[in-house]
Design a protein around this motif. Structure first.
Motif, PDB file in Angstrom:
ATOM      1  N   SER A 197       0.820  -1.224   0.000  1.00  0.00           N
ATOM      2  CA  SER A 197       0.000   0.000   0.000  1.00  0.00           C
ATOM      3  C   SER A 197       0.845   1.263   0.000  1.00  0.00           C
ATOM      4  O   SER A 197       0.334   2.352  -0.274  1.00  0.00           O
ATOM      5  CB  SER A 197      -0.938   0.007   1.208  1.00  0.00           C
ATOM      6  OG  SER A 197      -0.185  -0.017   2.418  1.00  0.00           O
ATOM      7  N   ASN A 198       2.140   1.141   0.308  1.00  0.00           N
ATOM      8  CA  ASN A 198       3.052   2.283   0.313  1.00  0.00           C
ATOM      9  C   ASN A 198       3.980   2.259  -0.900  1.00  0.00           C
ATOM     10  O   ASN A 198       4.954   2.992  -0.954  1.00  0.00           O
ATOM     11  CB  ASN A 198       3.887   2.290   1.605  1.00  0.00           C
ATOM     12  CG  ASN A 198       4.582   3.613   1.862  1.00  0.00           C
ATOM     13  OD1 ASN A 198       3.961   4.670   1.819  1.00  0.00           O
ATOM     14  ND2 ASN A 198       5.875   3.554   2.120  1.00  0.00           N
ATOM     15  N   MET A 199       3.623   1.419  -1.900  1.00  0.00           N
ATOM     16  CA  MET A 199       4.524   1.204  -3.028  1.00  0.00           C
ATOM     17  C   MET A 199       3.814   1.384  -4.371  1.00  0.00           C
ATOM     18  O   MET A 199       2.578   1.318  -4.455  1.00  0.00           O
ATOM     19  CB  MET A 199       5.150  -0.184  -2.948  1.00  0.00           C
ATOM     20  CG  MET A 199       5.932  -0.414  -1.659  1.00  0.00           C
ATOM     21  SD  MET A 199       6.896  -1.953  -1.645  1.00  0.00           S
ATOM     22  CE  MET A 199       8.240  -1.516  -2.758  1.00  0.00           C
ATOM     23  N   ILE A 200       4.639   1.599  -5.399  1.00  0.00           N
ATOM     24  CA  ILE A 200       4.156   1.776  -6.772  1.00  0.00           C
ATOM     25  C   ILE A 200       4.998   0.896  -7.687  1.00  0.00           C
ATOM     26  O   ILE A 200       6.234   0.851  -7.565  1.00  0.00           O
ATOM     27  CB  ILE A 200       4.272   3.247  -7.202  1.00  0.00           C
ATOM     28  CG1 ILE A 200       3.234   4.109  -6.477  1.00  0.00           C
ATOM     29  CG2 ILE A 200       4.105   3.392  -8.706  1.00  0.00           C
ATOM     30  CD1 ILE A 200       3.456   5.593  -6.659  1.00  0.00           C
ATOM     31  N   LEU A 201       4.342   0.218  -8.597  1.00  0.00           N
ATOM     32  CA  LEU A 201       5.026  -0.527  -9.646  1.00  0.00           C
ATOM     33  C   LEU A 201       4.722   0.152 -10.977  1.00  0.00           C
ATOM     34  O   LEU A 201       3.557   0.376 -11.310  1.00  0.00           O
ATOM     35  CB  LEU A 201       4.554  -1.981  -9.684  1.00  0.00           C
ATOM     36  CG  LEU A 201       5.128  -2.838 -10.833  1.00  0.00           C
ATOM     37  CD1 LEU A 201       6.629  -3.051 -10.650  1.00  0.00           C
ATOM     38  CD2 LEU A 201       4.400  -4.184 -10.916  1.00  0.00           C
ATOM     39  N   PHE A 202       5.763   0.471 -11.717  1.00  0.00           N
ATOM     40  CA  PHE A 202       5.612   1.106 -13.036  1.00  0.00           C
ATOM     41  C   PHE A 202       6.367   0.284 -14.058  1.00  0.00           C
ATOM     42  O   PHE A 202       7.562   0.006 -13.894  1.00  0.00           O
ATOM     43  CB  PHE A 202       6.146   2.539 -12.992  1.00  0.00           C
ATOM     44  CG  PHE A 202       6.085   3.258 -14.316  1.00  0.00           C
ATOM     45  CD1 PHE A 202       4.864   3.570 -14.894  1.00  0.00           C
ATOM     46  CD2 PHE A 202       7.239   3.627 -14.985  1.00  0.00           C
ATOM     47  CE1 PHE A 202       4.794   4.231 -16.117  1.00  0.00           C
ATOM     48  CE2 PHE A 202       7.191   4.292 -16.200  1.00  0.00           C
ATOM     49  CZ  PHE A 202       5.955   4.584 -16.768  1.00  0.00           C
ATOM     50  N   VAL A 203       5.673  -0.127 -15.117  1.00  0.00           N
ATOM     51  CA  VAL A 203       6.289  -0.916 -16.182  1.00  0.00           C
ATOM     52  C   VAL A 203       6.037  -0.201 -17.503  1.00  0.00           C
ATOM     53  O   VAL A 203       4.896   0.135 -17.837  1.00  0.00           O
ATOM     54  CB  VAL A 203       5.706  -2.345 -16.247  1.00  0.00           C
ATOM     55  CG1 VAL A 203       6.521  -3.191 -17.227  1.00  0.00           C
ATOM     56  CG2 VAL A 203       5.694  -3.000 -14.871  1.00  0.00           C
ATOM     57  N   VAL A 204       7.102   0.030 -18.272  1.00  0.00           N
ATOM     58  CA  VAL A 204       6.987   0.729 -19.535  1.00  0.00           C
ATOM     59  C   VAL A 204       7.828   0.010 -20.581  1.00  0.00           C
ATOM     60  O   VAL A 204       8.954  -0.415 -20.307  1.00  0.00           O
ATOM     61  CB  VAL A 204       7.431   2.211 -19.407  1.00  0.00           C
ATOM     62  CG1 VAL A 204       8.844   2.333 -18.841  1.00  0.00           C
ATOM     63  CG2 VAL A 204       7.353   2.927 -20.749  1.00  0.00           C
ATOM     64  N   GLY A 205       7.278  -0.151 -21.783  1.00  0.00           N
ATOM     65  CA  GLY A 205       8.041  -0.768 -22.857  1.00  0.00           C
ATOM     66  C   GLY A 205       7.177  -1.607 -23.776  1.00  0.00           C
ATOM     67  O   GLY A 205       5.948  -1.429 -23.849  1.00  0.00           O
ATOM     68  N   ASN A 206       7.807  -2.541 -24.460  1.00  0.00           N
ATOM     69  CA  ASN A 206       7.141  -3.364 -25.459  1.00  0.00           C
ATOM     70  C   ASN A 206       6.381  -4.506 -24.764  1.00  0.00           C
ATOM     71  O   ASN A 206       6.811  -5.665 -24.755  1.00  0.00           O
ATOM     72  CB  ASN A 206       8.174  -3.922 -26.431  1.00  0.00           C
ATOM     73  CG  ASN A 206       7.539  -4.617 -27.608  1.00  0.00           C
ATOM     74  OD1 ASN A 206       6.329  -4.561 -27.813  1.00  0.00           O
ATOM     75  ND2 ASN A 206       8.356  -5.294 -28.393  1.00  0.00           N
ATOM     76  N   ILE A 207       5.234  -4.167 -24.185  1.00  0.00           N
ATOM     77  CA  ILE A 207       4.474  -5.104 -23.361  1.00  0.00           C
ATOM     78  C   ILE A 207       2.988  -5.003 -23.694  1.00  0.00           C
ATOM     79  O   ILE A 207       2.513  -3.987 -24.208  1.00  0.00           O
ATOM     80  CB  ILE A 207       4.666  -4.808 -21.852  1.00  0.00           C
ATOM     81  CG1 ILE A 207       4.476  -3.301 -21.596  1.00  0.00           C
ATOM     82  CG2 ILE A 207       6.014  -5.284 -21.362  1.00  0.00           C
ATOM     83  CD1 ILE A 207       4.519  -2.908 -20.150  1.00  0.00           C
TER      84      ILE A 207
END
Length: 432
Positions: A197-207
């Motif tokens: 709840s105190n975290m962020i996941l960010f994924v960017v690219g060819n997905i």
């Protein structure tokens, strides 16, 4: 999963908050070969005193957030860097005043790399023996920064502007403070600040966003987490009377280095995410009008030899603090500091602070922004830094275009006050 379309940028951002509280952002960029994954916690070096609601406040040694970042890569079975290497990825991590982030970049095995990122950050392993071993490594890193003149210049200024606030303490802590860190301290900070709840996941690219989100959801569903609890962070109360207006120290430098800072106070900040992002943007534009490298002030100071190519400035607005700082190598440090102060305090009367120049700088800022979006590395590293509540990096163009001259003047009237300023100088050691 929510989808937000930024039509002018041709971007689609997918967002979802999972049952465990983790916020996931996915940005597909089919035209790129590389993919970045960044797992970030809202926890940095300044968060050294905290508590859950109804519980006793806890104070931990300075530098523990950075120490924890180092230790997360070491597992019972070995170093996690080797696993990323086996999967053809490069990995890294960094700790700032307010955040700790872990990231990988890869062109293939994206699922395996993403799950490795999630798994190693969510599986701490500390022992008294490995903690003691790490102290020597980090002590060497601290010493390296103590020998770095620019680092010492910046923290000398912070000590004057924030004498009580933990912002003035080196992100890595001190040799004495890290010597007090125990494995139990690390586990306590981990359990507090590394909750999803105190975290962020960010994924960017060819997905593919749907597929990527399913990987994350399945991974998180297999793990058990404690209930979501609100974290309270405590910081000393300070006023302009606490600011130390000037100090200096000697160091092995060939020329003097000087810096001037202006501190803002949180209670006076505009309320609301959008208002704060507008304030930060307006302040950056005002400083460019006053001292950007195409301004008359910059050219005059350069031609007179008061500044050189090392001159720079920055405005930071983060959780718990905001400030501006201006620095340069200079053979005339006192003159430099007085010139910068005079320019800042008389900003409203500067002839270059006008509508025409503002529009030119807005176009320049937008141009640099759009150019930066060609870099996945920039997007990955900047995304969490530019999160203002529901506003993201991709809301910035609209904010930039909306800024008017009065916004810049209001920002200056709020921040640029003499009583909120401090100076610091590094002077060459006298030859024997």
């Amino acid at each position: 999963m929510n989808k937000k379309v930024y039509s002018t940028l041709n971007e689609k951002l997918y967002t979802e908050v999972l049952d465990n509280g983790l916020t996931v952002f996915i940005l597909p960029k089919r035209e790129f070969h590389k993919t970045y994954g960044l797992f970030s916690t809202n926890y940095g070096s300044i968060d050294n005193e905290f508590a859950y609601q109804g519980e006793k406040r806890k104070k931990v040694p300075d530098g523990i957030a950075h120490f924890l970042e180092h230790k997360m890569f070491e597992k019972k079975e070995g170093d996690i860097f080797q696993e990323f290497g086996r999967l053809g990825a490069s990995a890294n991590a960094f700790t700032s005043f307010t955040k700790t982030s872990y990231l990988f970049s890869a062109t293939d095995h994206i699922k395996d790399n993403l799950l490795t990122l999630l798994d190693f950050v969510q599986a701490p392993y500390f022992t008294p023996e490995t903690v003691e071993k790490e102290k020597g490594i980090i002590a060497q890193e601290i010493q390296m920064y103590q020998d770095n003149p620019d680092w010492q210049l910046f923290f000398g200024l912070l000590q004057n502007l924030y004498p009580k606030h933990p912002l003035h303490i080196d992100i890595a802590g001190t040799v004495n403070s890290i010597d007090k860190i125990t494995a139990d301290d690390l586990y306590e900070c981990y359990q507090t600040f590394y909750h999803p709840s105190n975290m962020i996941l960010f994924v960017v690219g060819n997905i593919d966003p749907q597929e990527t989100m399913s990987w994350v959801k399945n991974n998180q569903a297999e793990k058990n987490f404690t209930d979501i609890r609100e974290i309270y962070r405590y910081f000393p109360q300070e006023t302009t009377f606490d600011i130390n207006s000037y100090s200096s120290k000697t160091m092995s430098v060939s020329r003097p280095k000087a810096t001037l800072g202006v501190r803002g106070f949180q209670e006076n900040l505009p309320k609301g995410d959008k208002a704060q992002l507008r304030f930060r943007t307006a302040m950056n534009l005002l400083l460019q009008l006053l001292l950007g490298n195409t301004s008359k002030n910059y050219l005059r100071l350069y031609q007179e030899g008061i500044i050189d190519d090392s001159f720079g400035f920055d405005f930071s607005l983060e959780r718990s603090f905001h400030m501006a700082d201006f620095s340069s190598d200079t053979g005339r440090p006192e003159e430099f500091l007085q010139e910068i102060e005079d320019i800042l305090l008389n900003f409203a009367n500067e002839e270059e602070v006008n509508e025409e120049n503002l529009e030119r700088l807005k176009k320049k800022m937008l141009g640099k922004y759009f150019q930066s979006l060609n870099s996945l590395e920039f997007i990955a590293n900047q995304f969490t830094q530019d999160l203002f509540g529901t506003l993201t990096l991709f809301d910035l163009p609209e904010i930039i275009r909306s800024i008017q001259l009065q916004d810049c003047l209001d920002a200056g009237n709020y921040l640029l006050k003499k009583e909120a300023m401090a100076r610091f100088c590094l002077k060459p050691e006298k030859e024997v």
